[in-house]
Scaffold this active site. Structure first.
Site, mmCIF file in Angstrom:
data_model
loop_
_atom_site.group_PDB
_atom_site.id
_atom_site.type_symbol
_atom_site.label_atom_id
_atom_site.label_comp_id
_atom_site.label_asym_id
_atom_site.label_seq_id
_atom_site.Cartn_x
_atom_site.Cartn_y
_atom_site.Cartn_z
ATOM 1 N N SER A 196 0.840 -1.198 0.000
ATOM 2 C CA SER A 196 0.000 0.000 0.000
ATOM 3 C C SER A 196 0.872 1.244 0.000
ATOM 4 O O SER A 196 2.083 1.170 0.232
ATOM 5 C CB SER A 196 -0.919 0.015 1.226
ATOM 6 N N ASP A 197 0.257 2.375 -0.237
ATOM 7 C CA ASP A 197 0.940 3.640 0.003
ATOM 8 C C ASP A 197 0.623 4.080 1.438
ATOM 9 O O ASP A 197 -0.122 3.422 2.170
ATOM 10 C CB ASP A 197 0.506 4.675 -1.039
ATOM 11 N N TRP A 198 1.165 5.208 1.812
ATOM 12 C CA TRP A 198 1.171 5.716 3.190
ATOM 13 C C TRP A 198 -0.246 5.820 3.777
ATOM 14 O O TRP A 198 -1.046 6.623 3.327
ATOM 15 C CB TRP A 198 1.852 7.068 3.186
#
Length: 797
Positions: free
Chosen positions: A357-359
């Site tokens: 995932s991203d942040w």
């Protein structure tokens, strides 16, 4: 501690029941298995999310095939695959949940998150919680407020890896955003941002820059880089335009592949190679509003035409990880889009690696996108969709909730095993079980002159000369210069975000040994440069003094543009420059002096009126720390400019039409950019001979070579990018006016010529049809290089 050979020796009798994959073995060392999950109600937290394109049944047989159980990885040997299976069987559910979790490095140090003490000091209670209790399998970023060299990084990573191996027995996968050099490592060499690299149209340089980054990361014992970004930037207002390779899919594909080669090479375990991470899968670069992480509306045909080919190519070339698009497409956040993450990424593109995932994007499904009523539902949605690892950043509830979901029966253990197998497989492929720290003393080229030369070359080839009328750069001997504007004396405008910090606000602090434009020009044109800021980014500064100085000089160099930014913090309401910059520029023009306009910005800020009043115009798309020196070299004539625009420079804020537009878009007030895609001038004149084809006919079983002779008719040596475009004259889907199909960069001495040859096959002329299939239709195509054209007929045989 080297556990890999032991478990290689232990795993060949292991039967992985979750997918009935059997591996036999000569020895049978007992391997502990995960405890059975506690009995729980069969009720499943809900969460079937569609894709806005095609239906995808939640319990489909294909989904189970792609997402459940321990697979065999084609990039591993039989022995390595057996080891992966044994590790998945050995780990407990709690440990598996930890492997699927990635946290920020700040969670290991003394002080509050994002405002750590300086110098950073490990908090051993926090270390125990993250690596001992939660047994987290991945860490990212750097200790906030601290920038240290490879020696200190070696100490950091030793403690992390030793703790992980002593508890879980699985090495930590550590990652960073090093998109223009290892920017979190003190002493590393930074270079042009991706948009500037794209402007070079130089594939070999791109690969060398990525290889340099891999070398620098490994010197700090960091084996994973969140790059390359291949977000085709179709909306220039988007604040991550400069992180992409521009608006064209082929340019993104080609530069992304070059960076992938530079990062991973032929052996990702080598001391100078790291794991690459393709991002952000996919469609992230085209939000309708141009604002970051805002909705994108992309029909499936366009998605397949513009946003999948670069990923398909990189996956075919061995990419081992991808990062998921933080945005939403057609109303579905990508982190919950099972059609994209499983059916397409796994099923169609054949991706076997790790999807991270991203942040904080799993949390965003709850409180930003509001498709999950709580965080637990968000965790289920993302895992069901196909995410393998959650970049939880500063939060640690993900592994706890994931464990609960499995124990409740909401997520099958076989689904968890699939993701954990991918994570372990990547760690095995990267060689982390055998070696997880590297001695910085072995990296003698770190911060070397060779690296500095590459950085300067990237800056010189990133700068695009857009106009050169009247004044005729380079500047003449003896001409005096008045330098002014908000981007003339700071490093942020030359480097952008991800420069010693997320927003790049520390660029001036840590790049003090490099030259701003002001310092570079004062060095290059000793005694001939006067300077006054005149205007900040949005406010007048000492204008009266500036105008008086300008009157006394021969040439005015005006540096306008932007500071550093990225993501949501870089959102703007208008591509026009702030009025104070424009007003000040007009006052300078009124003096009647020749104007050199320097636009330093991460996206094409509107400058139509300004460019019309300038004799020369240059665009600096964040060329990096050596940008000041590179610009001084170009203005003096020591360097011949060779950059080309990797995007269309719009004439007006509402005139956002890419170069590969349709015929109807040129009808009355249609496509009329200020500067077109691929535009870029030189101090030399390059001419093309006749465009020749090896055959006027192309079939599905043969290829055609396209060749042209390029001659440097100027009086100085220069580099020149040769761009080959095609146009489908008639098609069942309205054809583009032109599409980039190939390019090559040459360096020619004055008067020299070189024959350039490209090879075209049917696939190169294909497109996505109305049924979402890639086809090449019979008919006439026009091939174009510069002002030369040739006709090619495709015949289906």
């Amino acid at each position: 501690m080297n556990r890999l050979p032991l478990f290689f020796a232990a795993s060949l009798l292991l039967v992985v029941a979750c997918n009935s994959t059997k591996v036999t073995q000569e020895a049978s060392v007992p391997v502990p298995t995960s405890p059975a999950p506690a009995a729980a109600p069969a009720a499943v937290m809900s969460a079937s999310v569609g894709n806005g394109m095609r239906a995808s049944a939640l319990d489909s047989e294909r989904y189970r095939e792609l997402q459940h159980g321990v697979p065999t990885f084609s990039f591993l040997s039989a022995e390595q695959n057996a080891f992966v299976a044994s590790e998945v069987a050995r780990l407990t559910l709690k440990q598996k949940a930890g492997q699927m979790t990635q946290v920020a490095m700040d969670l290991l140090f003394k002080g509050d998150t994002y405002v750590l003490t300086t110098p950073a000091e490990y908090d051993m209670d926090k270390v125990q919680r993250i690596l001992g209790d939660l047994e987290v399998g991945s860490i990212l970023n750097h200790p906030s407020n601290n920038w240290v060299g490879p020696e200190q990084w070696y100490q950091y990573m030793q403690l992390i890896q030793n703790k992980a191996m002593a508890t879980t027995g699985v090495p930590v996968l550590f990652g960073q955003d090093a998109i223009h050099g290892a920017n979190y490592i003190d002493g590393a060499t930074l270079y042009a941002q991706p948009l500037g690299v794209a402007a070079s149209f130089n594939k070999s340089l791109t690969e060398e820059l990525a290889a340099m980054t891999a070398y620098q990361l490994k010197a700090a014992s960091i084996p994973w880089n969140f790059s390359p970004a291949m977000d085709v930037g179709r909306n220039p207002a988007w604040p991550r335009t400069w992180e992409s390779f521009g608006e064209d899919v082929y340019l993104n594909l080609t530069m992304g592949e070059a960076m992938l080669r530079g990062y991973q090479g032929n052996d990702v375990t080598a001391d100078d190679k790291v794991v690459a991470c393709l991002k952000h899968f996919t469609g992230y670069g085209s939000p309708l509003s141009g604002r970051d992480r805002s909705p994108a509306y992309i029909p499936e045909r366009q998605l397949r035409e513009y946003y999948l080919p670069q990923y398909a190519n990189a996956i075919d070339k061995g990419a081992l990880s991808v990062m998921i698009n933080s945005g939403e497409i057609n109303g579905v956040p990508t982190h919950a889009n099972r059609w994209l993450l499983t059916d397409v990424l796994r099923g169609e593109l054949g991706f076997e690696g790790l999807a991270v995932s991203d942040w904080e994007d799993v949390r965003f499904l709850n409180y930003r996108y509001r498709i999950a009523e709580n965080l637990k539902a968000a965790v289920k949605l993302s895992v069901d969709a196909g995410m393998d690892m959650s970049m939880t950043a500063a939060f640690t509830d993900f592994p706890v909730l994931l464990k609960e979901l499995v124990e409740e029966g909401s997520i099958p253990m076989a689904r968890i095993d699939r993701s954990v197998a991918r994570i372990i497989a990547l760690k095995v492929k990267a060689g982390l079980y055998e070696q997880h720290v590297w001695n910085p003393a072995d990296f003698e080229k770190f911060g070397s002159e060779d690296h500095a030369a590459l950085s300067l070359q990237s800056a010189e080839e990133a700068i695009v000369l857009l106009k050169n009328d009247g004044l005729q750069l380079p500047l003449k001997n003896g001409q005096t210069i008045f330098l002014t504007g908000p981007t003339a004396d700071n490093m942020r405008s030359l480097n952008g975000g991800w420069t010693y910090s997320w927003q790049g606000e520390n660029g001036d602090k840590f790049l003090g040994d490099y030259h701003t434009i002001k310092e570079a020009l004062q060095t290059k044109f000793d005694g001939r440069v006067q300077y006054a800021e005149g205007v900040s980014f949005s406010r007048e500064q000492n204008i009266a003094q500036a105008l008086e100085l300008a009157k006394k000089t021969d040439v005015i160099v005006v540096c306008l543009g932007e500071s550093s930014y990225t993501e949501i913090e870089g959102n703007i309401d208008n591509l026009d420059l702030p009025s104070d910059q424009r007003d000040y520029y007009d006052q300078l023009v009124a003096l009647g002096k020749p104007i050199v306009l320097v636009m330093a910005a991460g996206r094409p800020r509107i400058m139509t009126d300004l460019a019309a009043k300038a004799q020369s115009v240059l665009y600096l798309p964040y060329p990096g720390p050596r940008a000041g020196d590179a610009l001084a070299n170009i203005l003096s004539g020591d360097t011949n400019p060779s950059g080309r625009l990797p995007l269309t420079y719009p004439r007006a804020a509402n005139a956002i039409v890419a170069y590969d537009h349709k015929t109807v878009e040129i009808v009355k007030n249609g496509h009329n950019p200020l500067f077109g895609f691929g535009h870029g001038l030189s101090y030399s004149t390059f001419t093309y001979g006749d465009l020749q084809l090896s055959s006027p006919e192309l079939t599905g079983s043969n290829s055609v070579t396209v060749s042209v002779t390029v001659t440097n008719e100027g009086d100085r040596a220069g580099k020149h990018s040769v761009l080959l475009f095609s146009k489908d004259e008639y098609a069942s889907i309205t054809p583009n006016m032109r599409r980039l199909r190939a390019f090559e960069k040459l360096e020619l001495a004055p008067g020299a010529s070189q024959r350039v040859t490209f090879t075209i096959d049917a696939d190169d002329l294909s497109f996505i049809d109305i049924d979402h299939n890639r086809i090449t239709e019979p008919g006439e195509f026009t091939l174009m290089v510069g002002d030369k054209k040739a006709t090619l007929n495709y015949v289906a045989k």
